[in-house]
Design an enzyme around this catalytic site. Structure first.
Site, short mmCIF file in Angstrom:
data_model
loop_
_atom_site.label_atom_id
_atom_site.label_comp_id
_atom_site.label_asym_id
_atom_site.label_seq_id
_atom_site.Cartn_x
_atom_site.Cartn_y
_atom_site.Cartn_z
N TYR A 203 19.57 4.00 4.68
CA TYR A 203 20.58 4.86 5.86
C TYR A 203 21.28 5.98 5.20
O TYR A 203 22.63 6.47 5.06
CB TYR A 203 22.31 3.69 6.08
CG TYR A 203 21.79 2.42 5.70
CD1 TYR A 203 20.71 1.68 6.40
CD2 TYR A 203 22.29 1.49 5.08
CE1 TYR A 203 20.12 0.28 6.20
CE2 TYR A 203 22.26 0.08 5.12
CZ TYR A 203 20.92 -0.47 5.86
OH TYR A 203 20.16 -2.14 6.12
N HIS A 204 20.32 7.16 4.84
CA HIS A 204 20.91 8.08 4.73
C HIS A 204 19.98 9.35 5.27
O HIS A 204 18.70 10.22 4.84
CB HIS A 204 19.56 8.45 3.03
CG HIS A 204 20.87 8.00 2.14
ND1 HIS A 204 20.12 7.55 0.96
CD2 HIS A 204 22.16 6.80 2.49
CE1 HIS A 204 21.44 6.65 0.21
NE2 HIS A 204 22.20 6.09 1.06
#
Length: 527
Positions: A469-470
């Site tokens: 989730y980056h």
């Protein structure tokens, strides 16, 4: 927060996430300017946003943009879930709160690519400016800033045993991943205040809400920018179901994140002209790199059942009172991990490891009903690149996201070695004493590779890897924006979020996003 819309403001900040909250609050420090902060999601009030251990209850909810990739070729053609916060505070209101800045090499690389002023020595003061670190001030840390950074308030023995096992496996203990060196293992600091979440909204925005020159507009989705030649005159929005137009007298800053910022530019006619025309959108500016250069941290977890009592924080009134009254207890959130190297000749660690309580299944979406611990690696600076494109011209449509995870063989080799390093940690006595079974039993349950063989590790990665989730890079400096975050070819539009990163940093992206918001405020004021 007001639900009314004035027709014009000096500055429009689109997106109240990690960077947007910091940016809007800083701009509103000047009483002679007016600032509107526009956010598609609602206010982030209540226990769901305050209590750290409840973050997973936001996933797949109305507070989540709930994106997903197209089928990913190297991940068994699975669609990978991509959560993004859809509330005031953005993803800082739903993340696991780890405070990680990245390695100095990351920022020096940005400067070497031609982005003046982004080397580590130039960005460090902005990290320090934001920070109120409970450990106190030194050459790497600040006190008195709006963002509270603290040590974990409750550490389960399973996590302590993991750190001990990692040290036994030969990795140095590191007490500060944001200090002079990043290598090693230890305990992540978190953006928590008194045990509760300290999001960018809590830190920057809430103290500024009484300023008469700051207007915050929740439940207001930006649909497209409106231009007069190369100048953005404002934004069309859906405000509580009503279509409205908000005028910008000076500048518009997109802080919508690595998926939504390029998507709004594309919806507004800024991007590859051929693709815009094919979607039925009249190009305003042919800017081919909008939505390209997409990067993310992809990795996987090894999970082990524990022989301890249930370890995840029980959601009870007793534990909630303990957290609120004493600032501790299992309803806080703690992670351990660290930064490792897959080879000795690297300029910086290339593997980051996270370890947390619970068994990870179904990309972390399965209910955490079983006691255990999970840990695993991701590729810190991936070479693989993806894209964010229009699905169609309707402004409410979700973008078409292709990450191309592990397309580059170097990424595959690094993740394979990261899994191997984690398997070695799992064999250490101080870890095996705390778990029920071993690597073989975890493999039988589908929670670890069957062996150290390349093929077995690759099979595990193919079926179990997912996003950490980056996302970053889709409005990259040097390609879409200049070093002061101004969109090339437009007079008064900037982007300030992780999409401007030319290369992904070695670590979690919340702290760097806030730093980007702080820097953008300075650039806007100086213009």
């Amino acid at each position: 927060m007001t639900n009314s819309i004035h027709e014009q403001f000096d500055y429009l900040v689109l997106g109240a996430g990690s960077a947007g909250c910091a940016l809007a609050a800083r701009l509103s420090e000047d009483p002679d300017t007016t600032v509107a902060l526009v956010e598609a999601g609602p206010a982030a009030h209540g226990r769901l946003f305050e209590i750290p251990a409840l973050f997973s209850q936001q996933l797949k909810s109305s507070y989540d943009w709930d994106f997903e990739t197209e089928p990913e070729h190297r991940l068994d053609h699975r669609r990978i879930y991509l959560p993004r916060g859809r509330a005031i505070g953005g993803t800082s209101s739903m993340n696991t709160m780890l405070y990680v800045r990245g390695h100095r090499h990351d920022y020096d690389t940005w400067a070497e690519l031609g982005n003046k002023g982004w080397e580590y020595a130039e960005v460090l003061p902005f990290f320090i400016k934001s920070e109120d670190n409970q450990r106190g001030a030194d050459e790497f840390h600040g006190v008195g800033g709006p963002l509270t950074v603290s040590d974990p308030v409750f550490v389960h023995p399973l996590l302590s045993s993991w750190v001990e096992a990692a040290v036994d496996a030969g990795h140095p203990l590191n007490s500060d991943f944001n200090g002079p060196e990043q290598d090693g293992v230890g305990y992540y600091q978190v953006t928590q205040r008194g045990g509760l979440r300290c999001s960018s909204a809590v830190a920057f925005l809430e103290p500024a809400l009484d300023r008469p020159n700051l207007t915050v507009l929740p439940c207001t989705q930006a649909l497209r920018l409106r231009f007069e030649r190369a100048r953005a005159v404002g934004v069309e929005v859906d405000h509580l179901g009503r279509r409205r137009f908000i005028r910008a007298n000076r500048e518009v800053v997109l802080s919508l994140g690595a998926y939504n910022s390029p998507h709004l530019l594309l919806q507004s006619g800024v991007g590859p002209a051929d693709e815009l025309l094919a979607s039925g959108i009249t190009p305003v500016l042919d800017l081919p790199d909008v939505g390209r250069n997409l990067q993310d941290h992809v990795g996987c977890f090894l999970s082990f059942f524990s022989n301890t009592p249930p370890v995840l924080g029980p959601d009870t009134s007793t534990e909630e009172r303990r957290l609120r009254d004493e600032g501790t207890g299992p309803m806080s959130w703690t992670e351990v991990g660290g930064f490792l190297r897959s080879a000795d000749d690297l300029p910086a660690p290339d593997i980051q490891v996270h370890a947390a309580l619970g068994i990870v299944r179904d990309q972390g979406l399965a209910a955490p009903l079983e006691p255990g611990v999970s840990f695993g690696p991701y590729v810190a600076r991936p070479i693989s690149r993806g894209s964010v494109r229009l699905r169609h011209a309707h402004p409410y449509a979700k973008p078409r996201i292709v990450h191309n995870y592990l397309a580059d063989p170097d990424d595959r080799a690094r993740l394979r070695e990261g899994v191997r390093l984690c398997m070695e940690i799992a064999r250490q006595r101080r870890f095996t004493a705390m778990i029920d079974g071993d690597l073989a039993s975890a493999a039988e349950a589908g929670l670890a590779p069957r062996s150290d063989r390349d093929q077995d590790i690759d099979d595990f990665i193919r079926t179990q890897a997912f996003s950490f989730y980056h996302p970053a890079g889709t409005c990259a400096m040097g390609k879409v924006v200049d070093h002061q975050l101004r969109v090339f070819g437009l007079d008064n539009v900037r982007v300030a979020d992780t999409s401007v990163m030319p290369t992904l940093i070695t670590g979690n992206t919340n702290a760097p996003a806030i730093m980007i918001g702080e820097r953008a405020a300075v650039f806007v004021r100086q213009s």
